[in-house]
Design a protein around this motif. Sequence first.
Motif, PDB file in Angstrom:
ATOM      1  N   GLU A  60       0.832  -1.204   0.000  1.00 19.79           N
ATOM      2  CA  GLU A  60       0.000   0.000   0.000  1.00 19.79           C
ATOM      3  C   GLU A  60       0.867   1.255   0.000  1.00 19.79           C
ATOM      4  O   GLU A  60       0.560   2.229  -0.708  1.00 19.79           O
ATOM      5  CB  GLU A  60      -0.926   0.000   1.223  1.00 19.79           C
ATOM      6  N   LEU A  61       1.940   1.239   0.781  1.00 20.78           N
ATOM      7  CA  LEU A  61       2.849   2.385   0.802  1.00 20.78           C
ATOM      8  C   LEU A  61       3.417   2.637  -0.582  1.00 20.78           C
ATOM      9  O   LEU A  61       3.499   3.794  -1.036  1.00 20.78           O
ATOM     10  CB  LEU A  61       3.977   2.130   1.805  1.00 20.78           C
ATOM     11  N   SER A  62       3.785   1.584  -1.290  1.00 22.84           N
ATOM     12  CA  SER A  62       4.333   1.720  -2.643  1.00 22.84           C
ATOM     13  C   SER A  62       3.320   2.372  -3.573  1.00 22.84           C
ATOM     14  O   SER A  62       3.659   3.282  -4.348  1.00 22.84           O
ATOM     15  CB  SER A  62       4.730   0.344  -3.170  1.00 22.84           C
ATOM     16  N   ALA A  63       2.072   1.922  -3.491  1.00 21.70           N
ATOM     17  CA  ALA A  63       1.026   2.495  -4.341  1.00 21.70           C
ATOM     18  C   ALA A  63       0.804   3.970  -4.008  1.00 21.70           C
ATOM     19  O   ALA A  63       0.626   4.805  -4.912  1.00 21.70           O
ATOM     20  CB  ALA A  63      -0.269   1.707  -4.170  1.00 21.70           C
ATOM     21  N   GLN A 189      -4.775  -9.688  11.884  1.00 23.39           N
ATOM     22  CA  GLN A 189      -5.196  -8.444  11.251  1.00 23.39           C
ATOM     23  C   GLN A 189      -4.327  -8.168  10.024  1.00 23.39           C
ATOM     24  O   GLN A 189      -3.180  -8.586   9.946  1.00 23.39           O
ATOM     25  CB  GLN A 189      -5.070  -7.283  12.233  1.00 23.39           C
ATOM     26  N   LYS A 190      -4.900  -7.431   9.085  1.00 26.11           N
ATOM     27  CA  LYS A 190      -4.197  -7.085   7.857  1.00 26.11           C
ATOM     28  C   LYS A 190      -3.479  -5.750   8.013  1.00 26.11           C
ATOM     29  O   LYS A 190      -3.916  -4.865   8.742  1.00 26.11           O
ATOM     30  CB  LYS A 190      -5.166  -7.018   6.678  1.00 26.11           C
ATOM     31  N   GLY A 191      -2.364  -5.627   7.287  1.00 25.08           N
ATOM     32  CA  GLY A 191      -1.578  -4.417   7.369  1.00 25.08           C
ATOM     33  C   GLY A 191      -2.031  -3.345   6.391  1.00 25.08           C
ATOM     34  O   GLY A 191      -2.928  -3.547   5.573  1.00 25.08           O
ATOM     35  N   GLY A 192      -1.408  -2.178   6.496  1.00 18.77           N
ATOM     36  CA  GLY A 192      -1.703  -1.078   5.584  1.00 18.77           C
ATOM     37  C   GLY A 192      -2.287   0.132   6.283  1.00 18.77           C
ATOM     38  O   GLY A 192      -3.003   0.019   7.280  1.00 18.77           O
ATOM     39  N   THR A 236       1.702   2.082  10.562  1.00 20.07           N
ATOM     40  CA  THR A 236       0.711   2.361   9.525  1.00 20.07           C
ATOM     41  C   THR A 236      -0.306   3.379  10.030  1.00 20.07           C
ATOM     42  O   THR A 236      -1.114   3.884   9.251  1.00 20.07           O
ATOM     43  CB  THR A 236      -0.006   1.068   9.101  1.00 20.07           C
ATOM     44  N   LEU A 237      -0.219   3.676  11.315  1.00 21.88           N
ATOM     45  CA  LEU A 237      -1.048   4.700  11.949  1.00 21.88           C
ATOM     46  C   LEU A 237      -0.178   5.372  12.994  1.00 21.88           C
ATOM     47  O   LEU A 237       0.498   4.694  13.771  1.00 21.88           O
ATOM     48  CB  LEU A 237      -2.266   4.046  12.625  1.00 21.88           C
ATOM     49  N   SER A 238      -0.161   6.692  13.010  1.00 24.35           N
ATOM     50  CA  SER A 238       0.627   7.380  14.034  1.00 24.35           C
ATOM     51  C   SER A 238      -0.206   7.534  15.299  1.00 24.35           C
ATOM     52  O   SER A 238      -1.438   7.666  15.252  1.00 24.35           O
ATOM     53  CB  SER A 238       1.089   8.759  13.547  1.00 24.35           C
ATOM     54  N   ILE A 239       0.472   7.532  16.444  1.00 24.82           N
ATOM     55  CA  ILE A 239      -0.261   7.669  17.693  1.00 24.82           C
ATOM     56  C   ILE A 239      -0.863   9.074  17.802  1.00 24.82           C
ATOM     57  O   ILE A 239      -1.906   9.271  18.415  1.00 24.82           O
ATOM     58  CB  ILE A 239       0.638   7.349  18.907  1.00 24.82           C
TER      59      ILE A 239
END
Length: 501
Positions: A60-63, A189-192, A236-239
């Motif tokens: 996802e980051l690449s996309a 859980q899935k990443g992204g 994948t999520l900032s605090i």
Amino acid sequence: MTTVVWFKRDLRVSDHTALAAAADRAPSPLVCLFVYEDELIDSPEFTAGHLGFINESLRELSANLESLGNRLVLRRGRMPDVLENLHGEFPFKTLLSHEETGNRITYDRDRHVSKWCRHRGVDWTEFPQNGVVRRLRSRDGWSARWKKTMSAPLVDAPKRLGPCPLANSGSILGAEAFHLEPSTMTNRQKGGELKGIETLQSFLAYRGINYRKDMSSPLEGWESCSRISPHLAWGTLSIRTAYHAHQQRLSDLRELKNEGKKVEPGWFGSLQSFGGRLRWHCHFMQKLEDQPSIEFENFVRAYDGLRENDFQENHFEAWCQGQTGYPMVDACMRALHQTGWINFRMRAMMVSFSSYHLWLHWRRPAVYLAGRFLDFEPGIHFSQFQMQSGMTGINTIRIYSPIKQVADQDPDGVFIRRWLPELAEVPKVYLAEPHKMPRAAQEKAGCRIRQDYPAPIVDHKLAYGEAKRRMFRAKGQAEAKSEAKRVYKKHGSRRRPISKR
């Protein structure tokens, strides 16, 4: 001049300070780099489940980077060697990344990177990405400082990035490339980044209403807990994004209440508890930042030798495989194997059982669970493991009863029967202690103790009493008391408890 942004545990484009700083240099060339580091992947703390989550996040980051006019460059090897090779392909003068509070491997790696940068004349800038403070002199005022950091505006995702100057982007590498054992996390859980945002939003919108009430339950926790911990761990999520969303949700609910509209009971208490745990997240990471040795050494060194020489390998193996003869402990372990997650109360019980009932020194169990927790965060993990094992000297000694936890958290046996199918037909009255079933009841339930399910590997009452005696004797030593004062001064929370009206 070319800039390199080094992605580590920050696999996102939103609220990414290093990437935003690179965007300000556009249209200068930019290399967005992620490195598969063999030393990290080869460690026992890393498993194929982690790699699966990371690879989903990298795709996802690449996309996302491609949509911004750049692309992700993937490499494998030791970080200084990778940088040297990149520098040979396309000389760069600037390296940008986030700070990382990781294990000893990443600590040593960063020292080597810093040395390489000095040698090559590369300016390496590291940006904070949470509430952890480097070179912190005192814990006094830490909570206020954390709140100020979290309240700062979010960093928008770039609208455009400079072009990547490299012809070879590299490729995603699976578990087979590193000879990793296949993952047991068949239901993780899935990443992204998108999954991270969706998970946070669903929690704040509806799943979290009973968070305060349900967070301790291994049944209800799957839905009522936030489940954002893997996304925080791998970035994948900032605090800070989670904090801002939490504050916005609180504000919206207060506004509704002030307008006289109905707000469902439970929301304010649950959000207060969730907000506290966001702060705790960084509070525990700060401990490892301030004292990296706690990855390996007891907080209170007066406790050295307390358990180390009594380590029983057969007890450790039974605990690892979920074969202790205590259904709640075993069900939690087997659930963890498949999902990579279990709620906090059950984590604490699992650690308590290994530390007190089995009298296992915390280090090896901690490394084992690091590989099973999808959300393994070194600062939180090792600090918590020592706390639950009674090694800090400043926290209450909590010895969980795995029998009582069945009555408290799974009285109907729904959780236990799900993860321990061999106990599916065991009557509820025996579910916490199936070894007490008469022979006839065992035959009827199709669960013969020592054949279909193990007898307890230790006697609860005897193990509990002996652990309590040993711990309080050790805690009462003058040297231990003196060290506990040192631990509190360096690591203790200064936040005053909220008074109840």
